[in-house]
Design a protein around this motif. Structure first.
Motif, PDB file in Angstrom:
ATOM      1  N   GLU A 134       2.304  33.212  22.969  1.00  0.00           N
ATOM      2  CA  GLU A 134       1.085  32.586  22.457  1.00  0.00           C
ATOM      3  C   GLU A 134       1.337  31.120  22.098  1.00  0.00           C
ATOM      4  OE1 GLU A 134      -1.959  33.907  22.261  1.00  0.00           O
ATOM      5  OE2 GLU A 134      -1.134  35.662  23.298  1.00  0.00           O
ATOM      6  N   ASN A 135       2.600  30.789  21.870  1.00  0.00           N
ATOM      7  CA  ASN A 135       2.983  29.406  21.563  1.00  0.00           C
ATOM      8  C   ASN A 135       2.980  28.625  22.877  1.00  0.00           C
ATOM      9  OD1 ASN A 135       4.658  27.034  21.236  1.00  0.00           O
ATOM     10  ND2 ASN A 135       5.306  27.896  19.280  1.00  0.00           N
ATOM     11  N   LEU A 136       2.039  27.692  23.011  1.00  0.00           N
ATOM     12  CA  LEU A 136       1.877  26.989  24.283  1.00  0.00           C
ATOM     13  C   LEU A 136       3.092  26.149  24.658  1.00  0.00           C
ATOM     14  CD1 LEU A 136      -1.864  25.854  24.145  1.00  0.00           C
ATOM     15  CD2 LEU A 136      -0.864  27.853  25.273  1.00  0.00           C
ATOM     16  N   GLU A 137       3.796  25.598  23.647  1.00  0.00           N
ATOM     17  CA  GLU A 137       5.000  24.811  23.956  1.00  0.00           C
ATOM     18  C   GLU A 137       6.081  25.708  24.534  1.00  0.00           C
ATOM     19  OE1 GLU A 137       8.194  21.710  21.892  1.00  0.00           O
ATOM     20  OE2 GLU A 137       6.802  22.836  20.617  1.00  0.00           O
ATOM     21  N   LEU A 138       6.223  26.889  23.932  1.00  0.00           N
ATOM     22  CA  LEU A 138       7.224  27.845  24.414  1.00  0.00           C
ATOM     23  C   LEU A 138       6.844  28.332  25.812  1.00  0.00           C
ATOM     24  CD1 LEU A 138       9.834  29.037  23.324  1.00  0.00           C
ATOM     25  CD2 LEU A 138       8.530  30.991  22.478  1.00  0.00           C
ATOM     26  N   ARG A 139       5.542  28.608  26.030  1.00  0.00           N
ATOM     27  CA  ARG A 139       5.083  29.053  27.352  1.00  0.00           C
ATOM     28  C   ARG A 139       5.356  27.976  28.399  1.00  0.00           C
ATOM     29  NH1 ARG A 139      -1.093  30.757  28.051  1.00  0.00           N
ATOM     30  NH2 ARG A 139      -0.469  32.184  26.383  1.00  0.00           N
ATOM     31  N   HIS A 140       5.081  26.725  28.041  1.00  0.00           N
ATOM     32  CA  HIS A 140       5.309  25.625  28.989  1.00  0.00           C
ATOM     33  C   HIS A 140       6.778  25.536  29.372  1.00  0.00           C
ATOM     34  CE1 HIS A 140       6.351  21.287  29.698  1.00  0.00           C
ATOM     35  NE2 HIS A 140       5.531  21.538  30.690  1.00  0.00           N
ATOM     36  N   ARG A 141       7.654  25.652  28.366  1.00  0.00           N
ATOM     37  CA  ARG A 141       9.097  25.569  28.664  1.00  0.00           C
ATOM     38  C   ARG A 141       9.535  26.743  29.537  1.00  0.00           C
ATOM     39  NH1 ARG A 141      12.355  22.982  23.518  1.00  0.00           N
ATOM     40  NH2 ARG A 141      10.987  21.188  23.266  1.00  0.00           N
ATOM     41  N   GLY A 142       8.973  27.946  29.258  1.00  0.00           N
ATOM     42  CA  GLY A 142       9.318  29.111  30.086  1.00  0.00           C
ATOM     43  C   GLY A 142       8.883  28.920  31.519  1.00  0.00           C
ATOM     44  N   LEU A 143       7.662  28.416  31.724  1.00  0.00           N
ATOM     45  CA  LEU A 143       7.171  28.172  33.084  1.00  0.00           C
ATOM     46  C   LEU A 143       7.997  27.097  33.785  1.00  0.00           C
ATOM     47  CD1 LEU A 143       3.324  28.295  32.400  1.00  0.00           C
ATOM     48  CD2 LEU A 143       4.634  29.895  33.831  1.00  0.00           C
ATOM     49  N   TYR A 144       8.442  26.113  33.026  1.00  0.00           N
ATOM     50  CA  TYR A 144       9.273  25.040  33.599  1.00  0.00           C
ATOM     51  C   TYR A 144      10.580  25.638  34.130  1.00  0.00           C
ATOM     52  CZ  TYR A 144      11.171  20.300  34.065  1.00  0.00           C
ATOM     53  OH  TYR A 144      11.678  19.134  34.558  1.00  0.00           O
ATOM     54  N   VAL A 145      11.182  26.546  33.324  1.00  0.00           N
ATOM     55  CA  VAL A 145      12.428  27.194  33.746  1.00  0.00           C
ATOM     56  C   VAL A 145      12.187  28.039  34.987  1.00  0.00           C
ATOM     57  CG1 VAL A 145      14.178  28.904  33.116  1.00  0.00           C
ATOM     58  CG2 VAL A 145      13.438  27.188  31.442  1.00  0.00           C
ATOM     59  N   VAL A 146      11.123  28.845  34.971  1.00  0.00           N
ATOM     60  CA  VAL A 146      10.823  29.723  36.113  1.00  0.00           C
ATOM     61  C   VAL A 146      10.559  28.899  37.374  1.00  0.00           C
ATOM     62  CG1 VAL A 146       9.151  31.391  37.019  1.00  0.00           C
ATOM     63  CG2 VAL A 146       9.982  31.599  34.663  1.00  0.00           C
ATOM     64  N   ALA A 147       9.851  27.800  37.243  1.00  0.00           N
ATOM     65  CA  ALA A 147       9.595  26.921  38.397  1.00  0.00           C
ATOM     66  C   ALA A 147      10.900  26.383  38.954  1.00  0.00           C
ATOM     67  CB  ALA A 147       8.675  25.774  37.986  1.00  0.00           C
ATOM     68  N   ASN A 148      11.802  25.978  38.058  1.00  0.00           N
ATOM     69  CA  ASN A 148      13.123  25.501  38.520  1.00  0.00           C
ATOM     70  C   ASN A 148      13.858  26.599  39.268  1.00  0.00           C
ATOM     71  OD1 ASN A 148      12.799  22.968  37.453  1.00  0.00           O
ATOM     72  ND2 ASN A 148      14.072  23.322  35.639  1.00  0.00           N
ATOM     73  N   MET A 149      13.797  27.816  38.737  1.00  0.00           N
ATOM     74  CA  MET A 149      14.491  28.949  39.363  1.00  0.00           C
ATOM     75  C   MET A 149      13.898  29.225  40.749  1.00  0.00           C
ATOM     76  SD  MET A 149      16.753  30.107  37.046  1.00  0.00           S
ATOM     77  CE  MET A 149      17.061  31.822  37.409  1.00  0.00           C
ATOM     78  N   LEU A 150      12.585  29.213  40.844  1.00  0.00           N
ATOM     79  CA  LEU A 150      11.933  29.473  42.129  1.00  0.00           C
ATOM     80  C   LEU A 150      12.250  28.404  43.154  1.00  0.00           C
ATOM     81  CD1 LEU A 150       8.463  30.680  40.821  1.00  0.00           C
ATOM     82  CD2 LEU A 150      10.137  32.087  42.061  1.00  0.00           C
ATOM     83  N   GLU A 151      12.436  27.175  42.704  1.00  0.00           N
ATOM     84  CA  GLU A 151      12.736  26.064  43.613  1.00  0.00           C
ATOM     85  C   GLU A 151      14.199  26.030  44.020  1.00  0.00           C
ATOM     86  OE1 GLU A 151       9.410  22.743  42.175  1.00  0.00           O
ATOM     87  OE2 GLU A 151      11.462  22.678  41.404  1.00  0.00           O
ATOM     88  N   ALA A 152      15.078  26.769  43.306  1.00  0.00           N
ATOM     89  CA  ALA A 152      16.524  26.657  43.515  1.00  0.00           C
ATOM     90  C   ALA A 152      16.953  27.164  44.886  1.00  0.00           C
ATOM     91  CB  ALA A 152      17.260  27.415  42.414  1.00  0.00           C
ATOM     92  N   SER A 153      16.561  28.383  45.228  1.00  0.00           N
ATOM     93  CA  SER A 153      16.923  28.966  46.525  1.00  0.00           C
ATOM     94  C   SER A 153      16.129  30.248  46.724  1.00  0.00           C
ATOM     95  CB  SER A 153      18.429  29.282  46.579  1.00  0.00           C
ATOM     96  OG  SER A 153      18.740  30.354  45.706  1.00  0.00           O
ATOM     97  N   LYS A 154      16.120  30.731  47.956  1.00  0.00           N
ATOM     98  CA  LYS A 154      15.371  31.963  48.263  1.00  0.00           C
ATOM     99  C   LYS A 154      16.012  33.150  47.570  1.00  0.00           C
ATOM    100  CE  LYS A 154      13.327  34.497  52.117  1.00  0.00           C
ATOM    101  NZ  LYS A 154      13.144  34.537  53.599  1.00  0.00           N
TER     102      LYS A 154
END
Length: 946
Positions: free
Chosen positions: A874-894
C-alpha cells in the motif's frame, strides 16, 4: 709640446698626426694626439670630429667605456650623427649593455636603412637582445639579476631590498631552490649577508625555504653551516629578537626535515598503525636512530645551550622555549633527549627566574615575568609525548620534584619564591604532577607559611600556587582544615592580585573539598557572595585588568558547578559579555577557565548513571542520595543554551583554534556537542565557523573528546544540507570522524548518528563516496547491517543504498561467490519494519542494474514472495521500488525473466496495469516490465480491437 697659444689653427697638426697614427694602427698615440687637439680646438663642429675619431681609437683598443663617453658627447649635441651613433652602439655592445646597443642600432636603421653595416649589426644585436630577454625571464637569469642587484655598489637600497625579498620567495620553490644551491648562490649569500642583523635575518628566511621539508638539502646545509656556526651568528646579533626568531625558525624546520625523514623510513605498516605495543617499539627505534645522528643531536644541543646563554635577551629566550615546544611536537625522540639531559630541571629553573622581574630585581638570566608560562607549555608538550611511558613519566616527575623541593626547602627567601613559580609552572603544565609534589614533604603547609610573610610578592605567588593546586580533594581538605583562615586573609588583602588568587582558592576549596567543607564555606560566604566577588574582578577596570579577569574566570569555572550560580551568570548580561569577549581573544592562559565555565552552564559534563539497586539500598537504609538540582533540569539547561547562543557563544569559541591541552580540547568538544543537541542551533554553528573548529577536535583530542566532537559533526550532518554544512574540502575531512563512530564498541546512539550523517554525506558526490570507501566505511556500514537493533540495521542499509552508487562499493556485491551480500539485501526487502524494507529495496534497485547480480538474486529462495510483497504494498514508494527491481530483473536476461513471468507475480503486474495508477513513476516501471517480457518473446502483445 703643448703651448698656451689658443690660435684656432694650432689643433690641426695634432689632428693630422692622430689621423696618421690611426692609419698606421698606432691607436694609443692617436688617442694622445686627438686629446691634445681637443684641448686646443674651440669650434664645436671640429671638436665633434675629434671626439668621433678618438672614440674610434678607443674601440680599437677595447676601451669601450672611453669610446662610449666620447661618442656620447657627440650624440648629445647631434642625435642623428650616424658615425657617433654607430660608435656608441659598438661601445655599448662591447660593454655588454645590450639594451643601450639595441636602442642605438634601432635609431640607425631608421636613419640609414640601406647601410649594409648597420643592417648586419641590427640583425646581430636583435638576436642578442632576444637571447638576453629569454635569459632574463628564465629562473637562472632572474636569480642572476637579483644577485647582481645585491652585490652592486651603485644599486639603490630599495632595489636590493626587493631583490632579497624575491630570493626569499624563490627559496621556497622547488626549481629555484635547486638552482640556488647548485649555482653556488647560497655560499655567496652566506658571505654577503653577514654584515647586519637585518641581512642575516633575510639569509635565515632564504635558508628556511631551502631546507623546508627537504632532508637532503638540510643535511647538505648543516655540513656547510653546522649548528655551532648558527649559534655564533645568533649571538653576534643577540640584541635583535627578530633575528633570533628567524634563526630559530630555520632550526625548527631542519629538525622537522630530519625527524620526518627518519619516521618515513621506519613507519609502521598500515595494519599495525593502531597496535599500541608496536607503536611504542617504533617510537623507541626512531629515537635510537635519531640519537645516533650528529646533525640531529647538534641542533638539540644548540637549543639547550641557549636556555642558559647569558647574552640572550628575555624575548629571545622565550623564543627559544617556544622553539622547543614546536620541536617536541614532531616526535617523542625530542622529549627523550630533554629527559635524559635533565631538561625538566633546567626548564623549571629557567621558569623560576620569572620571579626576579616580578620583584623588579636583577635576574641571573634575562627573562620576562611570564617566561614561566612559556615553559609550562613546553613541559605540557613533553608530558603529552611521554604519556603512558611509565619510566619516562617517573623521570619527569623526579626531576621536577628535585628542583622544586630544593627551592621550597631553602633557607633563602628568594629561592622559596623561585620554588613557588616553578610549582605554579608545573601546575599549569601537568596538574596531577603538581598536585603530587604539593602533597609531598608537607609542601602545602610550607606554602601557607609563605602566605603569612609580609612580602607581597611571596604572598601573591604562594596564593597562586594554592589556587592552582586546589583542584585536588586532598589538597582542598588540607587547606580547609589548617589554612582556611589564611585564604580568607589573602582574599581580604589590599593588593588586588593577592586578593583574586585567594578568592579563587576559596572557590575551588568550596566546590572540590567535599560536602562538609562546602557547607562550612557556604555558611560563611554563600555562593551568591562568592559570585559577586568574582564578578567584581571580572568587570574590573584596574591596570591589571586581564590578569584579574583571567583569575576571576578560573573562580567562575568552579562556582558554576552550583546550579544557582549558573542561573545568576547566564542572566548577568555584563559579566557574560565580558566572559565571551575574553574567549574571543583566544588567549591560551585563559582557555581552561572559560571552557570549564561554559561546560557547566551547558551541563555538558558527564552525568552519573542511575543505579536502581543502589537507590533501593539507600532508601532501605534511609540514607539520602544527592538529588539533581531543579535548575539543572532539561528545561533550564535548554534556556541557558538559548541565551548563550544569542549572546554569541559559537563566535567566541571558534577563536580557540590553537589549543594544545587535550583536556581543554575535550571541554570545547563537550560544549559544541551540547549546543548541537537542539536542531535550531545547528545552522548557527555552521554559519559561525563551528564545523571548522570541530574537525580538528575530532582528530586530536582525548578519546572522549574525539567521540563528542564527532557526534556534534554527525548531528549537523543529519539535519543540514551537507553541501552547505561541509563545503569544499571539509566534506572529505568529516568522513573519518563519522566512520570512526561506527566502531563496534561505540554506544548504539553514536552508531546511529554516525550512520545517518554518512548517509547524507554519501549522497553528495562520488568523490565523497570514494573517500568513505578509502576510510573503510564500507566494512563498518556492512557490519552494522547485521545489528539486532532495528534502527541501526535500517540506518546502515540506507547508508549502503547511497554507498553502492560508487563503483568500488558496487563491485563488492559481485565479488562474493556465495552471494551472501546480495542475499542479505534481498531478504531485508521483505522484513519489518517497513523502513528497513524501503532502504533495502532502494539498495537492490541499484544493484539489479547488473545482470550478474540479478542471477544471484534469483538464487534467494524467497525472492519471488519478496517481490510480490513489494509490488503489492500500500506504500506507493515501496511499490515503486519493488516494480523498479522487477523491471531490472525482467530486462536482465530471458533466464531471469522466465520464472518471474510464470509466477503469479506477473498476474499482480497485470492487475496493477489494469488498475491504471495515477502515479507516473509506477506506470513507467510497469511499462518497463511488459516491454522486457515482450522483448524475450515470453508474452505477446494483444492486438487492439478494431
Amino acid at each position: 709640446m703643448v703651448t698656451n697659444n689658443t690660435d684656432n689653427e694650432d689643433w690641426k697638426p695634432y689632428k693630422q698626426s692622430g689621423n696618421d697614427h690611426f692609419k698606421s694602427n698606432n691607436f694609443e698615440k692617436a688617442v694622445v694626439d686627438y686629446s691634445i687637439a681637443l684641448t686646443l680646438c674651440l669650434e664645436k663642429e671640429d671638436k665633434n670630429v675629434l671626439y668621433r675619431n678618438r672614440a674610434a681609437c678607443h674601440l680599437k683598443l677595447d676601451n669601450f667605456q672611453a669610446a662610449f663617453n666620447d661618442a656620447n658627447v657627440v650624440v648629445g649635441q647631434y642625435p642623428s650623427d650616424v658615425k657617433a651613433l654607430f660608435r656608441r652602439f659598438q661601445a655599448s655592445e662591447g660593454l655588454g649593455q645590450t639594451e643601450q646597443a639595441f636602442k642605438d642600432i634601432k635609431r640607425l636603421i631608421q636613419i640609414e636603412p640601406k647601410n649594409t653595416a648597420v643592417q648586419e649589426a641590427y640583425r646581430r644585436i636583435t638576436k642578442k637582445a632576444q637571447e638576453k630577454v629569454s635569459e632574463s625571464r628564465s629562473t637562472p637569469g632572474m636569480i642572476n639579476q637579483m644577485m647582481e642587484a645585491i652585490t652592486s655598489s651603485t644599486e639603490t637600497e630599495e632595489r636590493k631590498s626587493q631583490a632579497l625579498k624575491n630570493l626569499v620567495v624563490y627559496s621556497h620553490q622547488s626549481g629555484p631552490r635547486e638552482i640556488l644551491m647548485k649555482g653556488g648562490y647560497i655560499d655567496k649569500l652566506m658571505a654577503i649577508l653577514s654584515t647586519s642583523a637585518e641581512y642575516s635575518s633575510t639569509l635565515m628566511k632564504i635558508l628556511h625555504g631551502y631546507c623546508e621539508n627537504n632532508y637532503s638539502s638540510t643535511i647538505q646545509f648543516l655540513h656547510r653551516f653546522p649548528a655551532n656556526q648558527m649559534r655564533e651568528r645568533l649571538l653576534k646579533y643577540s640584541s635583535s629578537v627578530e633575528h633570533a626568531r628567524h634563526t630559530l625558525s630555520l632550526i625548527i624546520i631542519q629538525m622537522k626535515a630530519i625527524i620526518d625523514y627518519v619516521a618515513r623510513q621506519n613507519q609502521l605498516k598500515a595494519e599495525d598503525a593502531h597496535k599500541n605495543m608496536l607503536i611504542r617499539e617504533n617510537k623507541a627505534k626512531i629515537s635510537g636512530i635519531l640519537a645516533s645522528m650528529p646533525e640531529y643531536t647538534d641542533i638539540l644541543k644548540f637549543l639547550v645551550s641557549l636556555i642558559a646563554e647569558p647574552s640572550l635577551p628575555s624575548d629571545s629566550r622565550d623564543a627559544v622555549v617556544d622553539s622547543f615546544i614546536q620541536c617536541i611536537s614532531f616526535h617523542k625522540a625530542v622529549s627523550d633527549f630533554i629527559l635524559t639531559n635533565r631538561g625538566i630541571k633546567k626548564l623549571l629553573e629557567l621558569a623560576s627566574f620569572s620571579c626576579y622581574p616580578m620583584a623588579e630585581k636583577t635576574s641571573p638570566l634575562s627573562v620576562n615575568s611570564d617566561t614561566y608560562v612559556h615553559v609550562s607549555v613546553a613541559l605540557s608538550s613533553i608530558h603529552e609525548q611521554i604519556l603512558h611511558f611509565e619510566k619516562d613519566e617517573a623521570m619527569f616527575k623526579s626531576q621536577a620534584q628535585d628542583i622544586i623541593d630544593t627551592f621550597i626547602n631553602s633557607q633563602n627567601e628568594m629561592s622559596n619564591i623561585q620554588g613557588l613559580v616553578a610549582l605554579s609552572c608545573l601546575f599549569l603544565a601537568v596538574r596531577e604532577f603538581g598536585n603530587d609534589i604539593a602533597k609531598n614533604n608537607d609542601n602545602i603547609s610550607k606554602l601557607m607559611i609563605i602566605c603569612c610573610r609580609e612580602d607581597e610578592l611571596a604572598q601573591r605567588l604562594a596564593a597562586e600556587a594554592l589556587a592552582l593546586g586546589a583542584t585536588d580533594k586532598t589538597i582542598c581538605s588540607t587547606i580547609a582544615n589548617t589554612g582556611l583562615d589564611i585564604l580568607q586573609a589573602l582574599a581580604s588583602s589590599t593588593d588586588a592580585g593577592i586578593r583574586v588568587r585567594g578568592l579563587v582558592a576559596i572557590c575551588k576549596v568550596c566546590m572540590k573539598g567535599g560536602n562538609d567543607i562546602k557547607q562550612q564555606i557556604l555558611d560563611a560566604e554563600g555562593p551568591e557572595k562568592l559570585y559577586a566577588s568574582c564578578r567584581k574582578f571580572l568587570t574590573s577596570s584596574d591596570g591589571k585588568t586581564f590578569e584579574l579577569r583571567k583569575w576571576a574566570s578560573e573562580g567562575l569555572a568552579y562556582l558554576t558547578l552550583d546550579a544557582d550560580v549558573k542561573e545568576i551568570l547566564v542572566n548577568d548580561a555584563d559579566a557574560l559579555n565580558i566572559l565571551l569577549d575574553l574567549a574571543k581573544k583566544g588567549d591560551t592562559t585563559i582557555m581552561y577557565g572559560i571552557c570549564s565555565t561554559f561546560v557547566n552552564l551547558t551541563n555538558a559534563y558527564d552525568k552519573p548513571e542511575k543505579n536502581p539497586e543502589l537507590e533501593a539500598i539507600a532508601e532501605y537504609a534511609k540514607q539520602p542520595l544527592p538529588k539533581k538540582h531543579e535548575k539543572d533540569e532539561d528545561d533550564y539547561v535548554k534556556k541557558r543554551i538559548q541565551k548563550l547562543m544569542k549572546k554569541g557563544l559559537i563566535s567566541a569559541l571558534v577563536n580557540f583554534t590553537d589549543i594544545k591541552s587535550e583536556n581543554t580540547r575535550e571541554m570545547l568538544a563537550r560544549i559544541l556537542n551540547a549546543v548541537t543537541v537542539e536542531i535550531e542551533h545547528r545552522g548557527i554553528v555552521v554559519a559561525q565557523g563551528g564545523v571548522k573548529t570541530l574537525l580538528p577536535l575530532a582528530d586530536k583530542n582525548t578519546p572522549k573528546g574525539i567521540t563528542l566532537a564527532s557526534q556534534a559533526l554527525a548531528k549537523i550532518g543529519i539535519t543540514s544540507d551537507p553541501r552547505l554544512a561541509f563545503s569544499g574540502q571539509r566534506c572529505m575531512e568529516v568522513v573519518r570522524p563519522l566512520v570512526r563512530m561506527l566502531h563496534f564498541q561505540e554506544e548504539p546512539l553514536i552508531k546511529f548518528e554516525g550512520l545517518m550523517a554518512l548517509t547524507n554525506l554519501a549522497s553528495m558526490s562520488d568523490e565523497v563516496r570514494r573517500r568513505i570507501m578509502k576510510e573503510k566505511g564500507f566494512q563498518a556500514v556492512e557490519s552494522l547491517m547485521f545489528e539486532e537493533d532495528d534502527e541501526i540495521k535500517q540506518a546502515a542499509t540506507e547508508c549502503m543504498c547511497n554507498l553502492v552508487l560508487n563503483e568500488q562499493a558496487f563491485q563488492r556485491y559481485k565479488e562474493q561467490d556465495d552471494c551472501e551480500r546480495v542475499k542479505l539485501v534481498t531478504l531485508y526487502c521483505g522484513e519489518d519494519p517497513p523502513e528497513l524494507s524501503r532502504a533495502a529495496s532502494g539498495t537492490l534497485a541499484i544493484l539489479t542494474s547488473d545482470a550478474d547480480i540479478c542471477k544471484e538474486v534469483m538464487k534467494v529462495k524467497s525472492c519471488l514472495e519478496i517481490f510480490k510483497y513489494l509490488v503489492s504494498s500500500e506504500n506507493l514508494e515501496l511499490r515503486h521500488r519493488g516494480l523498479y527491481v522487477v523491471a531490472n530483473m525482467l530486462e536482465a536476461s530471458k533466464d531471469v525473466a522466465s520464472p518471474l513471468i510464470e509466477d503469479e507475480l506477473f498476474e499482480i503486474l497485470m492487475a496493477l496495469k489494469i488498475a491504471d495508477s495515477n502515479n507516473a513513476n509506477i506506470k513507467k516501471e510497469l511499462e518497463r516490465c511488459f516491454a522486457a517480457a515482450q522483448k524475450w518473446n515470453i508474452i505477446q502483445e494483444n492486438p487492439e480491437n478494431p
